[in-house]
Design a protein around this motif. Structure first.
Motif, PDB file in Angstrom:
ATOM      1  N   ARG A  80      48.338  37.718  45.474  1.00  0.00           N
ATOM      2  CA  ARG A  80      48.154  38.016  46.896  1.00  0.00           C
ATOM      3  C   ARG A  80      48.673  39.410  47.265  1.00  0.00           C
ATOM      4  O   ARG A  80      49.471  39.589  48.170  1.00  0.00           O
ATOM      5  CB  ARG A  80      48.795  36.937  47.768  1.00  0.00           C
ATOM      6  CG  ARG A  80      48.196  35.566  47.594  1.00  0.00           C
ATOM      7  CD  ARG A  80      48.881  34.493  48.431  1.00  0.00           C
ATOM      8  NE  ARG A  80      50.335  34.523  48.321  1.00  0.00           N
ATOM      9  CZ  ARG A  80      51.042  33.776  47.484  1.00  0.00           C
ATOM     10  NH1 ARG A  80      50.448  32.937  46.681  1.00  0.00           N
ATOM     11  NH2 ARG A  80      52.356  33.866  47.465  1.00  0.00           N
ATOM     12  N   CYS A  81      48.160  40.418  46.541  1.00  0.00           N
ATOM     13  CA  CYS A  81      48.544  41.804  46.786  1.00  0.00           C
ATOM     14  C   CYS A  81      47.293  42.648  47.004  1.00  0.00           C
ATOM     15  O   CYS A  81      46.202  42.275  46.574  1.00  0.00           O
ATOM     16  CB  CYS A  81      49.332  42.356  45.594  1.00  0.00           C
ATOM     17  SG  CYS A  81      50.911  41.519  45.320  1.00  0.00           S
ATOM     18  N   PHE A  82      47.440  43.789  47.684  1.00  0.00           N
ATOM     19  CA  PHE A  82      46.294  44.668  47.885  1.00  0.00           C
ATOM     20  C   PHE A  82      46.713  46.119  48.022  1.00  0.00           C
ATOM     21  O   PHE A  82      47.876  46.427  48.285  1.00  0.00           O
ATOM     22  CB  PHE A  82      45.458  44.237  49.095  1.00  0.00           C
ATOM     23  CG  PHE A  82      46.079  44.564  50.430  1.00  0.00           C
ATOM     24  CD1 PHE A  82      45.809  45.765  51.062  1.00  0.00           C
ATOM     25  CD2 PHE A  82      46.923  43.661  51.060  1.00  0.00           C
ATOM     26  CE1 PHE A  82      46.361  46.074  52.296  1.00  0.00           C
ATOM     27  CE2 PHE A  82      47.485  43.950  52.293  1.00  0.00           C
ATOM     28  CZ  PHE A  82      47.205  45.159  52.909  1.00  0.00           C
ATOM     29  N   SER A 110      43.982  39.011  44.665  1.00  0.00           N
ATOM     30  CA  SER A 110      44.356  40.382  45.010  1.00  0.00           C
ATOM     31  C   SER A 110      43.107  41.251  45.084  1.00  0.00           C
ATOM     32  O   SER A 110      42.087  40.942  44.478  1.00  0.00           O
ATOM     33  CB  SER A 110      45.324  40.939  43.971  1.00  0.00           C
ATOM     34  OG  SER A 110      46.525  40.182  43.948  1.00  0.00           O
ATOM     35  N   TYR A 111      43.206  42.359  45.837  1.00  0.00           N
ATOM     36  CA  TYR A 111      42.041  43.221  46.005  1.00  0.00           C
ATOM     37  C   TYR A 111      42.443  44.655  46.273  1.00  0.00           C
ATOM     38  O   TYR A 111      43.604  44.954  46.562  1.00  0.00           O
ATOM     39  CB  TYR A 111      41.154  42.707  47.140  1.00  0.00           C
ATOM     40  CG  TYR A 111      41.753  42.863  48.523  1.00  0.00           C
ATOM     41  CD1 TYR A 111      41.495  44.002  49.286  1.00  0.00           C
ATOM     42  CD2 TYR A 111      42.569  41.877  49.070  1.00  0.00           C
ATOM     43  CE1 TYR A 111      42.027  44.154  50.555  1.00  0.00           C
ATOM     44  CE2 TYR A 111      43.107  42.012  50.338  1.00  0.00           C
ATOM     45  CZ  TYR A 111      42.834  43.153  51.070  1.00  0.00           C
ATOM     46  OH  TYR A 111      43.373  43.300  52.331  1.00  0.00           O
ATOM     47  N   THR A 146      39.721  38.284  42.303  1.00  0.00           N
ATOM     48  CA  THR A 146      40.069  39.671  42.600  1.00  0.00           C
ATOM     49  C   THR A 146      38.796  40.449  42.902  1.00  0.00           C
ATOM     50  O   THR A 146      37.713  40.073  42.458  1.00  0.00           O
ATOM     51  CB  THR A 146      40.791  40.325  41.401  1.00  0.00           C
ATOM     52  OG1 THR A 146      39.966  40.225  40.247  1.00  0.00           O
ATOM     53  CG2 THR A 146      42.132  39.658  41.132  1.00  0.00           C
ATOM     54  N   TYR A 147      38.920  41.534  43.676  1.00  0.00           N
ATOM     55  CA  TYR A 147      37.751  42.369  43.920  1.00  0.00           C
ATOM     56  C   TYR A 147      38.127  43.806  44.234  1.00  0.00           C
ATOM     57  O   TYR A 147      39.258  44.109  44.610  1.00  0.00           O
ATOM     58  CB  TYR A 147      36.846  41.785  45.006  1.00  0.00           C
ATOM     59  CG  TYR A 147      37.356  41.890  46.424  1.00  0.00           C
ATOM     60  CD1 TYR A 147      37.081  43.002  47.206  1.00  0.00           C
ATOM     61  CD2 TYR A 147      38.070  40.846  47.005  1.00  0.00           C
ATOM     62  CE1 TYR A 147      37.517  43.087  48.518  1.00  0.00           C
ATOM     63  CE2 TYR A 147      38.499  40.917  48.314  1.00  0.00           C
ATOM     64  CZ  TYR A 147      38.220  42.040  49.065  1.00  0.00           C
ATOM     65  OH  TYR A 147      38.662  42.122  50.360  1.00  0.00           O
ATOM     66  N   SER A 173      35.856  37.149  39.978  1.00  0.00           N
ATOM     67  CA  SER A 173      36.245  38.520  40.283  1.00  0.00           C
ATOM     68  C   SER A 173      34.995  39.380  40.336  1.00  0.00           C
ATOM     69  O   SER A 173      34.054  39.160  39.581  1.00  0.00           O
ATOM     70  CB  SER A 173      37.199  39.035  39.197  1.00  0.00           C
ATOM     71  OG  SER A 173      38.410  38.313  39.223  1.00  0.00           O
ATOM     72  N   PHE A 174      34.998  40.358  41.243  1.00  0.00           N
ATOM     73  CA  PHE A 174      33.790  41.140  41.442  1.00  0.00           C
ATOM     74  C   PHE A 174      34.096  42.487  42.050  1.00  0.00           C
ATOM     75  O   PHE A 174      35.225  42.776  42.428  1.00  0.00           O
ATOM     76  CB  PHE A 174      32.802  40.378  42.323  1.00  0.00           C
ATOM     77  CG  PHE A 174      33.323  40.071  43.706  1.00  0.00           C
ATOM     78  CD1 PHE A 174      33.029  40.906  44.760  1.00  0.00           C
ATOM     79  CD2 PHE A 174      34.118  38.949  43.948  1.00  0.00           C
ATOM     80  CE1 PHE A 174      33.486  40.641  46.039  1.00  0.00           C
ATOM     81  CE2 PHE A 174      34.593  38.678  45.219  1.00  0.00           C
ATOM     82  CZ  PHE A 174      34.276  39.532  46.271  1.00  0.00           C
TER      83      PHE A 174
END
Length: 180
Positions: A80-82, A110-111, A146-147, A173-174
């Protein structure tokens, strides 16, 4: 840093690094420069980096640059980081929207929406630049939910990853094919 927890942390600072030496400099990130945990675990959760990361050098290479972290090495978890700040490098390589280099780390939920601008041909990825095989590394990074959605200008770019010597594991993830 080799063991412990970073949680509920944020950096909105702009990181600017100018290198004039003749050898290489590395591990520059918006929140974290370098973490290495060869046998101990670390956890990073609910954290972000929103400031810009700007690297310039007149000689040598500057590598492992990311909007959130420069290098995440060893056994760790990022959850849960960005990152959202612009990442710019006038030379060198290994630039990623979220992280420069990563090794045995599990990244979940995360993204990054960090825009990337590089002047040199280099390993550039929307989420990470490189996951090279490290000495003694036995497992690869994993990416779950994740993205990456930032724009990439310049370099030898990959939409999600710039390059990998591992067979990474990707689950849900994308990357945004219109931007990265």
């Amino acid at each position: 840093y080799s063991k412990g927890t970073i949680s509920n942390s944020t950096s909105s600072a702009s990181v600017s690094f100018t290198y004039t030496g003749s050898s290489s400099a590395s591990n520059i990130g918006g929140l974290i420069g370098y973490i290495d945990a060869s046998s101990d675990n670390y956890t990073i959760s609910n954290s972000s980096a929103t400031g810009s990361v700007t690297v310039s050098n007149t000689s040598g290479n500057v590598t492992r640059v990311g909007g959130f972290a420069g290098t995440l090495s060893g056994t760790g978890t990022v959850d849960r980081c960005f990152s959202s700040g612009t990442v710019t490098s006038n030379n060198g390589g290994y630039v990623g929207g979220f992280v420069g280099n990563l090794y045995e780390v599990d990244i979940t939920d995360s993204y990054t929406v960090s825009n990337i601008s590089v002047a040199a041909t280099s390993s550039v990825g929307g989420f990470f630049s490189s996951s090279p095989t490290g000495a003694g590394e036995s497992s690869q990074p994993t990416f779950t939910r994740t993205y990456a959605a930032g724009t990439i200008t310049g370099g030898s770019a990959g939409g999600f990853g710039g390059g990998s010597n591992y067979t990474n594991t990707y689950t849900d993830s994308f990357w945004d094919t219109q931007t990265t």
